[in-house]
Design a protein around this motif. Structure first.
Motif, PDB file in Angstrom:
ATOM      1  N   VAL A  68       0.833  -1.202   0.000  1.00  0.00           N
ATOM      2  CA  VAL A  68       0.000   0.000   0.000  1.00  0.00           C
ATOM      3  C   VAL A  68       0.871   1.257   0.000  1.00  0.00           C
ATOM      4  CG1 VAL A  68      -1.823   1.262   1.182  1.00  0.00           C
ATOM      5  CG2 VAL A  68      -1.838  -1.239   1.194  1.00  0.00           C
ATOM      6  N   LEU A  69       1.790   1.343   0.975  1.00  0.00           N
ATOM      7  CA  LEU A  69       2.549   2.583   1.121  1.00  0.00           C
ATOM      8  C   LEU A  69       3.690   2.687   0.117  1.00  0.00           C
ATOM      9  CD1 LEU A  69       2.789   2.889   5.002  1.00  0.00           C
ATOM     10  CD2 LEU A  69       1.244   4.092   3.461  1.00  0.00           C
ATOM     11  N   ARG A  70       4.453   1.612  -0.014  1.00  0.00           N
ATOM     12  CA  ARG A  70       5.664   1.731  -0.804  1.00  0.00           C
ATOM     13  C   ARG A  70       5.394   1.554  -2.305  1.00  0.00           C
ATOM     14  NH1 ARG A  70      11.362   1.300   0.180  1.00  0.00           N
ATOM     15  NH2 ARG A  70      11.097   0.969   2.402  1.00  0.00           N
ATOM     16  N   LYS A  71       4.677   0.498  -2.637  1.00  0.00           N
ATOM     17  CA  LYS A  71       4.475   0.180  -4.056  1.00  0.00           C
ATOM     18  C   LYS A  71       3.197   0.798  -4.632  1.00  0.00           C
ATOM     19  CE  LYS A  71       7.989  -2.543  -4.827  1.00  0.00           C
ATOM     20  NZ  LYS A  71       9.027  -1.996  -5.680  1.00  0.00           N
TER      21      LYS A  71
ATOM     22  N   LEU B 135       3.410   7.582  12.474  1.00  0.00           N
ATOM     23  CA  LEU B 135       3.441   8.883  13.142  1.00  0.00           C
ATOM     24  C   LEU B 135       2.381   9.809  12.540  1.00  0.00           C
ATOM     25  CD1 LEU B 135       4.838  10.685  15.210  1.00  0.00           C
ATOM     26  CD2 LEU B 135       6.446  11.377  13.452  1.00  0.00           C
ATOM     27  N   THR B 136       2.298   9.813  11.209  1.00  0.00           N
ATOM     28  CA  THR B 136       1.323  10.656  10.526  1.00  0.00           C
ATOM     29  C   THR B 136      -0.103  10.220  10.854  1.00  0.00           C
ATOM     30  OG1 THR B 136       2.933  10.809   8.749  1.00  0.00           O
ATOM     31  CG2 THR B 136       0.737  11.620   8.279  1.00  0.00           C
ATOM     32  N   LEU B 178       4.095   9.808   0.686  1.00  0.00           N
ATOM     33  CA  LEU B 178       3.347   9.140   1.748  1.00  0.00           C
ATOM     34  C   LEU B 178       2.487  10.147   2.523  1.00  0.00           C
ATOM     35  CD1 LEU B 178       5.055   6.558   4.037  1.00  0.00           C
ATOM     36  CD2 LEU B 178       3.571   8.255   5.026  1.00  0.00           C
ATOM     37  N   LEU B 179       3.112  11.286   2.873  1.00  0.00           N
ATOM     38  CA  LEU B 179       2.390  12.297   3.649  1.00  0.00           C
ATOM     39  C   LEU B 179       1.215  12.864   2.871  1.00  0.00           C
ATOM     40  CD1 LEU B 179       5.412  14.186   5.206  1.00  0.00           C
ATOM     41  CD2 LEU B 179       3.790  12.731   6.392  1.00  0.00           C
ATOM     42  N   PHE B 183      -2.741  13.784   3.940  1.00  0.00           N
ATOM     43  CA  PHE B 183      -3.190  15.172   4.064  1.00  0.00           C
ATOM     44  C   PHE B 183      -3.875  15.610   2.775  1.00  0.00           C
ATOM     45  CE2 PHE B 183       0.056  14.904   7.298  1.00  0.00           C
ATOM     46  CZ  PHE B 183      -0.481  15.644   8.340  1.00  0.00           C
ATOM     47  N   PRO B 184      -5.205  15.649   2.773  1.00  0.00           N
ATOM     48  CA  PRO B 184      -5.915  16.047   1.562  1.00  0.00           C
ATOM     49  C   PRO B 184      -5.604  17.484   1.155  1.00  0.00           C
ATOM     50  CG  PRO B 184      -7.446  15.281   3.271  1.00  0.00           C
ATOM     51  CD  PRO B 184      -6.093  15.365   3.895  1.00  0.00           C
ATOM     52  N   ALA B 185      -5.347  18.344   2.121  1.00  0.00           N
ATOM     53  CA  ALA B 185      -5.103  19.751   1.804  1.00  0.00           C
ATOM     54  C   ALA B 185      -3.616  20.060   1.977  1.00  0.00           C
ATOM     55  CB  ALA B 185      -5.932  20.651   2.712  1.00  0.00           C
ATOM     56  N   GLN B 186      -3.094  20.847   1.057  1.00  0.00           N
ATOM     57  CA  GLN B 186      -1.687  21.223   1.139  1.00  0.00           C
ATOM     58  C   GLN B 186      -1.516  22.692   0.804  1.00  0.00           C
ATOM     59  OE1 GLN B 186       0.016  18.264  -1.526  1.00  0.00           O
ATOM     60  NE2 GLN B 186      -1.112  16.782  -0.284  1.00  0.00           N
TER      61      GLN B 186
END
Lengths: 114, 250
Positions: A68-71, B135-136, B178-179, B183-186
């Motif tokens: 999910v996260l990496r690929k 963490l996020t 990833l972040l 976070f939908p808004a940036q």
């Protein structure tokens, strides 16, 4: 009905069957504390327990980290799908813990090696 | 959270209208910019905005105390508002995890806004993507818990500042991708045609959901005061903003 099952399989492939299997075996536990904070734990087929956050898309399993996260080739893992399915089917196990215990569960997840 | 920042930015210019002054926090927002681009000042302005009348306390997480409070955004520093901002200084990623994991044990009213400055420093300590994701996700979960405690349809906003590097190495890129999923808004702060004695930035807010992208022109006066004006091309008043020569859309 069967058509829902087919749709699930179409969308999620083999994860759909595995997730339904987890639901059947009542492997999903909704843990809540008096504060109202909640977290899900899913007992995986390997006997390992994974933590899924109730508020956003996160599971502590290796498949979530990798696929999910990496690929980005899956949108979720079987544990998260099992959580979402058990939410609509209302088949979660429920467990009440103290606020301190819930903190430990959330913290323990961080220490778990991927 | 996007709504709070939008109010902060809109206040600086003539474009600010009362009708936009709804108390909704909006979706979680990631504030991105290079070192010294005014991220902390904007976070602080958002904190003051959210500490306004009738609104709950604000929780401001940052690694170390401010040397001096950032200068305002044209509004006077109201002590009543300042009192409603609770600063906490988790010195390490481990402490930050602890703080977020135990947020439901903290007494007192739930915050209406959760702010974190310098996420990149916490991520750098443990660059494993899954830890970064956790963490996020835990930040979102903590804000969701505060929202639950606020009840009555009120939401706790979340705004996180992340420093971006000039030359993006692959690790940073992975973190950013990833972040952005969480976070939908940036809001991007990009340097734009610096004038003498001040530096100018283009603040570009993607509010997430269906809202339109909005841009502002942010400058810092030599005394540190932050000045905000609507980006000329969309404000309909090119004379209100500086640097109209560089007003082309990217």
């Amino acid at each position: 009905p069967d058509e829902y099952l087919l749709s699930l399989k179409f969308l999620f492939g083999s994860s759909a069957t595995q997730a339904l299997d987890l639901v059947d075996r009542q492997s999903i536990t909704l843990i809540s504390s008096p504060s109202g904070r909640r977290v899900y734990q899913v007992l995986g087929s390997s006997g390992k327990t994974y933590t899924c956050l109730a508020s956003c898309h996160y599971c502590s399993c290796p498949a979530f980290a990798f696929s999910v996260l990496r690929k980005s080739d899956s949108i979720l893992c079987k544990h998260l799908l099992a959580v979402y399915l058990s939410q609509v089917m209302r088949t979660c196990q429920q467990l009440s813990v103290s606020d301190k215990q819930l903190t430990d569960i959330l913290l323990m997840e961080k220490k778990q090696e991927p | 959270m996007a709504e709070t920042l939008k109010r902060v930015l809109s206040r600086g210019g003539a474009a600010w209208s009362r009708e936009e002054n709804n108390p909704a926090a909006g979706p979680p927002l990631l504030l991105l910019g290079a070192p010294g681009s005014g991220k902390t000042t904007l976070l602080f302005a958002a904190a003051l905005e959210a500490a306004g009348e009738g609104q709950g306390p604000v929780l401001f997480l940052t690694r170390r105390p401010f040397q001096s409070l950032p200068r305002g955004t044209g509004t006077a520093l109201d002590p009543m508002r300042l009192q409603k901002i609770r600063f906490q200084y988790p010195p390490s990623t481990r402490e930050l995890f602890w703080l977020l994991s135990s947020a439901h044990e903290a007494p007192g009213p739930a915050p209406s806004l959760l702010l974190l400055d310098g996420l990149e420093e916490y991520l750098a300590e443990d660059p494993e993507p899954q830890k970064a994701a956790y963490l996020t996700a835990l930040l979102l979960d903590t804000a969701a818990h505060f929202s639950h405690r606020l009840g009555l349809g009120r939401d706790c906003g979340l705004m996180v500042a992340l420093q971006t590097q000039e030359e993006a190495d692959s690790g940073d890129f992975l973190h950013l991708a990833l972040l952005q999923r969480y976070f939908p808004a940036q809001c991007w702060l990009q340097p734009d045609a610096p004038g003498p004695g001040e530096h100018g930035l283009r603040a570009c807010l993607e509010p997430g959901g269906l809202g339109p992208r909005t841009e502002w022109w942010v400058t810092f006066r030599s005394d540190g005061e932050m000045m905000i004006a609507p980006w000329p091309t969309q404000a309909g008043d090119p004379s209100s903003g500086k640097g109209s020569s560089s007003a082309g859309q990217p």
